[in-house]
Design an enzyme around this catalytic site. Structure first.
Site, PDB file in Angstrom:
ATOM      1  N   GLU A 102       0.828  -1.217   0.000  1.00 51.83           N
ATOM      2  CA  GLU A 102       0.000   0.000   0.000  1.00 51.83           C
ATOM      3  C   GLU A 102       0.861   1.264   0.000  1.00 51.83           C
ATOM      4  OE1 GLU A 102      -3.665   0.238   1.867  1.00 51.83           O
ATOM      5  OE2 GLU A 102      -4.111  -1.893   1.694  1.00 51.83           O
ATOM      6  N   HIS A 159      -5.255   2.048   0.268  1.00 49.68           N
ATOM      7  CA  HIS A 159      -4.434   2.860  -0.645  1.00 49.68           C
ATOM      8  C   HIS A 159      -4.231   2.109  -1.949  1.00 49.68           C
ATOM      9  CE1 HIS A 159      -3.478   3.971   3.471  1.00 49.68           C
ATOM     10  NE2 HIS A 159      -3.203   5.180   3.019  1.00 49.68           N
ATOM     11  N   LYS A 199     -10.576   6.040   5.652  1.00 51.07           N
ATOM     12  CA  LYS A 199      -9.605   6.725   4.785  1.00 51.07           C
ATOM     13  C   LYS A 199      -9.361   5.938   3.503  1.00 51.07           C
ATOM     14  CE  LYS A 199      -4.779   8.054   4.287  1.00 51.07           C
ATOM     15  NZ  LYS A 199      -3.397   7.707   4.634  1.00 51.07           N
ATOM     16  N   ARG A 245      -6.662  17.456  -2.135  1.00 52.34           N
ATOM     17  CA  ARG A 245      -6.071  17.684  -0.816  1.00 52.34           C
ATOM     18  C   ARG A 245      -6.488  19.037  -0.247  1.00 52.34           C
ATOM     19  NH1 ARG A 245      -1.786  14.265   0.323  1.00 52.34           N
ATOM     20  NH2 ARG A 245      -1.107  12.909  -1.368  1.00 52.34           N
ATOM     21  N   GLN A 303       1.888  15.653  -2.139  1.00 51.87           N
ATOM     22  CA  GLN A 303       1.745  16.419  -0.895  1.00 51.87           C
ATOM     23  C   GLN A 303       2.239  17.844  -1.089  1.00 51.87           C
ATOM     24  OE1 GLN A 303       3.570  14.697   2.618  1.00 51.87           O
ATOM     25  NE2 GLN A 303       1.954  13.147   2.685  1.00 51.87           N
TER      26      GLN A 303
END
Length: 259
Positions: free
Chosen positions: A93, A150, A177, A220, A243
């Protein structure tokens, strides 16, 4: 408190942080390989505007030695007071290393029993029986469970994303999640549409969703609108593709605030 259809959506409080209330919370990953590197990362957070930290213990070189994990958690707790999410991300993952299923659950059980973590991340596709056991134990210890899934290769259809999140709720996760990899702009819309369906019709607890990579950056940042209660941002090292820095995320979340 918002509502998923006719179902009240509960908030989850961890220390002073309330998930599903106000803006999405900002989580910063700790990805050092040694105790010294991780403690240095923690100290660097003193001047960062974030809500909680995720200890990515799969990066830690002594992760297979419980006494070293315990010593690390004790030292973190002596200098860090915000919520701490304990995560061993498996290789399949997107994590750094592999552990046997037995070792994976033993590590998470150790963290839950330590009294030194506030939240643990457990992967949906591991062992339902063991996940059930650990959720029960976490409940007893007042440790919140994030059940996660994920996919670093694709974005499943909307129906599958929703089904996974609903399954996590049924198993008793405090927070659900899912993170997926888009191959196109349409894939990002699929993830956002699934998130919105959870928010409007299916969710009865906080939900975290994200589309990774460059295509997915918008996911995000738009969590408050679509229904994701948390976003991950980098204080320094990133832990997943796409990110954004803490400072940039905080600024954009303030601009996009719905209140």
């Amino acid at each position: 408190m918002r509502h998923g259809g006719d179902t009240p959506v509960k908030t989850v409080q961890v220390k002073d942080v309330v998930f599903n209330e106000g803006r999405p919370k900002i989580c910063v990953p700790l990805v050092g390989k040694t105790k010294q590197e991780i403690i240095k990362e923690v100290k660097r957070l003193e001047n960062v505007a974030f809500d909680l930290a995720e200890l990515r213990i799969d990066f830690f070189e002594d992760v297979e030695h419980p006494e070293q994990v315990g010593a690390l958690l004790s030292e973190i707790n002596s200098i860090y007071k915000k919520p701490l999410l304990f995560t061993f991300r498996t290789k399949k993952e997107g994590g750094e290393r592999e552990l046997s299923l037995k070792s994976y659950f033993a590590l998470n059980r150790f963290a839950i029993r330590s009294g030194l973590v506030d939240m643990v991340d457990l992967e949906l596709f591991s062992s339902e029986e063991e996940v059930n056991r650990l959720i029960a134990e976490a409940n007893d210890k007042n440790v919140k469970v994030v059940l996660s899934s994920h996919d670093f290769f694709r974005t499943p259809p909307k129906e599958e994303i929703v089904a996974r999140l609903v399954k996590m709720q049924e198993l008793g996760a405090d927070i659900t999640k899912i993170a997926v990899m888009p191959q196109s702009e349409e894939d990002v819309l699929t993830l956002l549409a699934a998130t919105l369906e959870m928010k409007k019709a299916k969710a009865d607890r906080p939900c975290i969703t994200m589309s990774m990579g460059k295509y997915g950056v918008i996911s995000r940042l738009a969590g408050e609108l679509f229904g994701s209660c948390l976003t991950f941002a980098a204080a320094k090292e990133i832990s997943a593709p796409g990110q954004v820095s803490v400072r940039d995320v905080r600024s954009i979340l303030e601009i996009l605030a719905l209140d």
